[in-house]
Design an enzyme around this catalytic site. Structure first.
Site, PDB file in Angstrom:
ATOM      1  N   LYS A  57       0.865  -1.186   0.000  1.00  0.00           N
ATOM      2  CA  LYS A  57       0.000   0.000   0.000  1.00  0.00           C
ATOM      3  C   LYS A  57       0.894   1.226   0.000  1.00  0.00           C
ATOM      4  O   LYS A  57       1.617   1.480   0.954  1.00  0.00           O
ATOM      5  CB  LYS A  57      -0.921   0.016   1.211  1.00  0.00           C
ATOM      6  N   PHE A 129      -1.690   0.343 -10.819  1.00  0.00           N
ATOM      7  CA  PHE A 129      -2.117  -0.982 -10.368  1.00  0.00           C
ATOM      8  C   PHE A 129      -3.427  -1.443 -10.993  1.00  0.00           C
ATOM      9  O   PHE A 129      -3.910  -2.524 -10.675  1.00  0.00           O
ATOM     10  CB  PHE A 129      -2.250  -1.015  -8.839  1.00  0.00           C
ATOM     11  N   ARG A 199     -16.852   0.944  -3.365  1.00  0.00           N
ATOM     12  CA  ARG A 199     -16.209   0.173  -2.294  1.00  0.00           C
ATOM     13  C   ARG A 199     -16.575  -1.293  -2.437  1.00  0.00           C
ATOM     14  O   ARG A 199     -17.746  -1.633  -2.580  1.00  0.00           O
ATOM     15  CB  ARG A 199     -16.621   0.717  -0.920  1.00  0.00           C
ATOM     16  N   LYS A 205      -7.520  -3.744   2.313  1.00  0.00           N
ATOM     17  CA  LYS A 205      -6.304  -3.110   2.822  1.00  0.00           C
ATOM     18  C   LYS A 205      -5.970  -3.683   4.194  1.00  0.00           C
ATOM     19  O   LYS A 205      -6.843  -3.891   5.031  1.00  0.00           O
ATOM     20  CB  LYS A 205      -6.445  -1.593   2.888  1.00  0.00           C
TER      21      LYS A 205
END
Length: 289
Positions: A57, A129, A199, A205
């Protein structure tokens, strides 16, 4: 004592009214339209790790390239030098503007300048990404992304490394190594996921601490050693929950705290049943990219 209520719509209405009073048109007062992006859920519970690709991340500024324009997550244009965007391919790309671990404040100063400075931008990498709108699974898009980056052949465009882990122990070991080196955490993306926005648990994460954003509602005065400075911020989450942030500030930040209406990021341990963060501490002001 933490307090909470639900007044977010009213706050947004007041912000819009203030902007209109300043002479802006309704469209400009509402700001640019944010592009649809995939947003991560928090890694929790039992996850089949074999189904996921893992990556670091990155602590950067989210950016979307649509083949012609480079925009922040907010929809605002990125004031990048012409040479930077000229090297980007015609395909849409989603990623982070990044210069290194633990250097977010420095990055922010570089990418927010309306008159870009080449010396600063020479340090910036567009770490990509995802391929917005592309067909196939995430695994297939990763391979296509590598081809696009290699064909572009510019050092400031790079594909984020995607890797697999065998089990929870390997995942934890990788997280520990990233954090020890100054990184934020890990991202897990379902290998079979189509391109998605909004979402979704197709993207997770994993961080050693939880963090979230809130809006500053008021400055609460300090006492004792903090007399004459800000003692705590009264903040409100997007869900309308209000609570106080009283720790995590430097004295300089207490003398000049984030203004009312600003977005701040805080870290916390868990949520109460009422949705109030426990052991919440100020981290930093969220830049309006």
């Amino acid at each position: 004592m933490a307090t909470h209520t639900r007044l977010a719509p009213a706050l947004r209405a007041l912000t819009l009214a203030a902007a209109l009073a300043g002479g802006l048109s309704p469209a400009l007062a509402a700001g640019p339209e944010a592009p649809p992006l995939l947003l991560a859920e928090v890694f929790r519970g039992d996850v089949a790790l074999a189904d996921y690709w893992v990556s670091e991340k990155l602590d950067g500024a989210r950016a979307l390239w649509d083949g012609q324009r480079l925009r922040f997550r907010s929809g605002r244009p990125v004031p990048a030098p012409e040479w930077f965007v000229a090297g980007l391919p015609p395909e849409p790309l989603d990623g982070e503007l990044w210069i290194g671990r633990g250097r977010f404040a420095e990055l922010s100063g570089i990418v927010r300048r309306q008159q870009p400075v080449d010396d600063g931008w020479r340090q910036v990498r567009f770490m990509v990404f995802e391929l917005p709108g592309a067909a196939g699974s995430f695994t297939e898009r990763v391979e296509h992304l590598k081809t696009i980056v290699a064909r572009a052949g510019v050092p400031w465009l790079q594909a984020v490394e995607q890797f697999r882990v065998a089990d929870r122990a390997a995942l934890q070991a990788r997280l520990d190594a990233v954090v020890a080196a100054g990184g934020e955490g890990l991202m897990l993306h379902r290998a079979d996921a189509p391109y998605l926005t909004g979402r979704s648990d197709a993207l997770l994460k994993l961080k050693p601490r939880l963090d979230a954003e809130a809006t500053v509602v008021a400055h609460l005065p300090g006492r004792g050693r903090l007399a004459g400075m800000m003692g705590a911020l009264l903040v409100e989450t997007p869900a309308g929950v209000r609570f106080q942030l009283g720790t995590g500030f430097t004295d300089a930040e207490r003398r000049e705290p984030p203004p009312v209406g600003a977005q701040v990021t805080y870290i916390y341990r868990e949520l109460t049943r009422a949705g109030v963060p426990r052991f919440a501490s100020y981290w930093r002001r969220r830049e309006a990219f």
